[in-house]
Design an enzyme around this catalytic site. Structure first.
Site, PDB file in Angstrom:
ATOM      1  N   SER A 183       0.836  -1.201   0.000  1.00 47.17           N
ATOM      2  CA  SER A 183       0.000   0.000   0.000  1.00 47.17           C
ATOM      3  C   SER A 183       0.877   1.258   0.000  1.00 47.17           C
ATOM      4  O   SER A 183       0.705   2.160  -0.834  1.00 47.17           O
ATOM      5  CB  SER A 183      -0.906  -0.044   1.244  1.00 47.17           C
ATOM      6  OG  SER A 183      -1.409   1.218   1.556  1.00 47.17           O
ATOM      7  N   LYS A 187       1.812   3.996  -3.685  1.00 46.50           N
ATOM      8  CA  LYS A 187       1.601   5.448  -3.811  1.00 46.50           C
ATOM      9  C   LYS A 187       2.923   6.164  -4.055  1.00 46.50           C
ATOM     10  O   LYS A 187       3.023   7.066  -4.870  1.00 46.50           O
ATOM     11  CB  LYS A 187       0.965   5.990  -2.527  1.00 46.50           C
ATOM     12  CG  LYS A 187      -0.463   5.533  -2.353  1.00 46.50           C
ATOM     13  CD  LYS A 187      -1.043   5.993  -1.048  1.00 46.50           C
ATOM     14  CE  LYS A 187      -0.501   5.219   0.112  1.00 46.50           C
ATOM     15  NZ  LYS A 187      -1.416   4.607   1.010  1.00 46.50           N
TER      16      LYS A 187
HETATM   17  N1  URA Z   1      -0.144   3.626   5.438  1.00 47.48           N
HETATM   18  C1  URA Z   1      -0.533   3.279   4.195  1.00 47.48           C
HETATM   19  O1  URA Z   1      -0.466   4.075   3.272  1.00 47.48           O
HETATM   20  N2  URA Z   1      -0.997   2.033   3.997  1.00 47.48           N
HETATM   21  C2  URA Z   1      -1.094   1.119   4.983  1.00 47.48           C
HETATM   22  O2  URA Z   1      -1.501   0.021   4.739  1.00 47.48           O
HETATM   23  C3  URA Z   1      -0.689   1.505   6.273  1.00 47.48           C
HETATM   24  C4  URA Z   1      -0.203   2.771   6.476  1.00 47.48           C
END
Ligand code: URA
Length: 436
Positions: A183, A187
């Site tokens: 995750s 990004k």
């Molecule tokens: N921050 C994130 O962007 N994703 C997660 O799964 C946990 C913390």
């Protein structure tokens, strides 16, 4: 391919192929995989885990669910930093201007605070006028003009992560290292960067309080970056006590400006310099970390880092006068309330999570995504672990507006501080390890 077969495969401990993972992630947007199927899949992943190659494939597919920002028209090395978050953790707003002043391009997509930890976007929004909601064209434009840019996640960046994160929140499936690592990295890698420096925190106030888990998270993220062809290193750092002298949104902006003027406290300044130096080496601007530290310190000494911060604030609609008169420009609290030592001795513990929760009760943080933040409130730490204190001496100052939960906040803050009567309590080291 059918989602039900893939759920069964993972449930029974099988390894999903990159194609199977892409089918599942693409299925979010094209409707081939239903929400209830993803919720079962997430629980199967929590129980069965993922191999390194499955984790990298999941990250890759999530990253490709949106736009991978093309920054090739802006020449130069692009390096960002990500921290897993903590109390008083404001290094992004110090190291980004330092690295930019040293010649690194820093395209930074940050998040908001939730629970006991603060968020970079909320801190920035305490600067009157500062706009974190730029579109991708404005993002490129500010980066080209200032060498750095600070925005929130746009709908184009890793939309599959946005969907999966909200599912995880509602299905008790947040706590999984492959899911967290993929995750975060989906990004960051969609920002258009060449390399990433990670600050993975461990200790009382960290997202991963147990060191072994924090190490595993760090190595998983490094592994993902390398598999996807990006440079990455991690510092493992201590979040047992708050970082720096201030926690709370305006207070942290004030403290960042103090550090950029060369007046910061050692723990925060040293960690910011170290992370910036890692970025400077990764960008190929210095060959050694020793040289890079010097380059980073020079940008503070000669004022160029502060000048970068001023430029980016103006470029994103904020009031640049904050750099000259932060206390006059930033919203501040109406009342300051001291927290005093209950005994003579040495501070042996300042439990960061409890302190974060205490200032959240004053309005500095969000209890849920809809909560409103009061930018002016927070806490100032006059003492840290290892410092001697006398009974009645002020250890910290709470900055308060709404007093509805002040008593509860004070009690929680007070209970977070332990005082030892035995001498020999050592100050806490901030940087615990460097992982590659
Ligand atoms: N921050 C994130 O962007 N994703 C997660 O799964 C946990 C913390």
């Amino acid at each position: 391919m059918r989602a039900v077969d893939l759920i069964r495969k993972k449930r029974d401990g099988g390894e999903l192929s990159p194609q199977e993972i892409a089918f599942l992630v693409d299925g979010i947007a094209n409707g081939n995989v239903k929400e209830y199927q993803w919720s079962a899949m997430l629980m199967a992943i929590v129980w069965r885990g993922m191999s390194d190659s499955e984790t990298a494939s999941l990250c890759d597919s999530m990253m490709k669910s949106g736009e991978i920002v093309d920054l090739s028209m802006i020449p130069g090395p692009k390096v960002d930093k990500h921290s897993t978050g903590g109390i008083g953790d404001k290094t992004s707003l110090i190291l980004a201007p330092i690295a930019a002043a040293a010649g690194v391009l820093v395209p930074m997509v940050s998040g908001r605070g939730l629970g006991h930890t603060g968020g970079t976007l909320d801190k920035l929004e305490s600067i009157p006028g500062f706009n974190v909601n730029l579109d991708l064209n404005q993002y490129r434009d500010v980066l080209a003009r200032c060498g750095m840019v600070l925005i929130g996640q746009t709908p184009q960046i890793a939309p599959a992560d946005k969907f999966l994160y909200s599912m995880r929140d509602a299905t008790a499936t947040v706590e999984s290292i492959p899911l967290i690592a993929s995750s975060i990295m989906s990004k960051k890698l969609a920002e258009g960067i060449d390399g990433l420096v990670l600050d993975v925190k461990t200790g009382h106030g960290a997202f991963m309080p147990v060191e072994e888990n924090a190490r595993k998270l760090a190595t998983t993220m490094i592994d993902i970056a390398k598999k996807l062809g990006k440079k990455c290193i991690a510092l493992l750092t201590n979040m047992e006590q708050p970082l720096g002298r201030m926690a709370g949104n305006s207070l942290e902006i004030y403290e960042c400006i103090e550090v950029l003027k060369g007046r910061g406290v050692a723990d925060l300044t040293d960690l910011s310099i170290e992370l910036a130096a890692e970025m400077i080496v990764m960008a190929g601007i210095s060959n050694t970390i020793v040289d890079a530290r010097k380059v980073a310190r020079q940008t503070i000494d000669n004022g160029t880092a502060l000048e970068r911060f001023r430029q980016v604030i103006a470029a994103q609609g904020g009031d640049p006068a904050v750099c000259d008169d932060p206390l006059g420009v930033l919203p501040m609290s109406r009342k300051q309330i001291p927290v005093t030592a209950t005994a003579d001795g040495w501070i042996s513990s300042m439990k960061a999570r409890d302190i974060g929760q205490s200032i959240m009760l004053l309005g500095a943080g969000r209890e849920n995504v809809a909560s409103r933040i009061d930018p002016g409130v927070g806490s100032e730490f006059l003492k840290k672990v290892g410092d001697p204190v006398e009974a009645g001496e002020t250890i910290a100052v709470l900055h308060v507006n709404d007093e509805t939960r002040l008593q509860q906040a004070l009690e929680l803050f007070q209970s977070a501080i332990e005082i030892s009567r035995e001498p020999g309590v050592q100050p806490l080291s901030v940087i615990l390890d460097r992982l590659t």
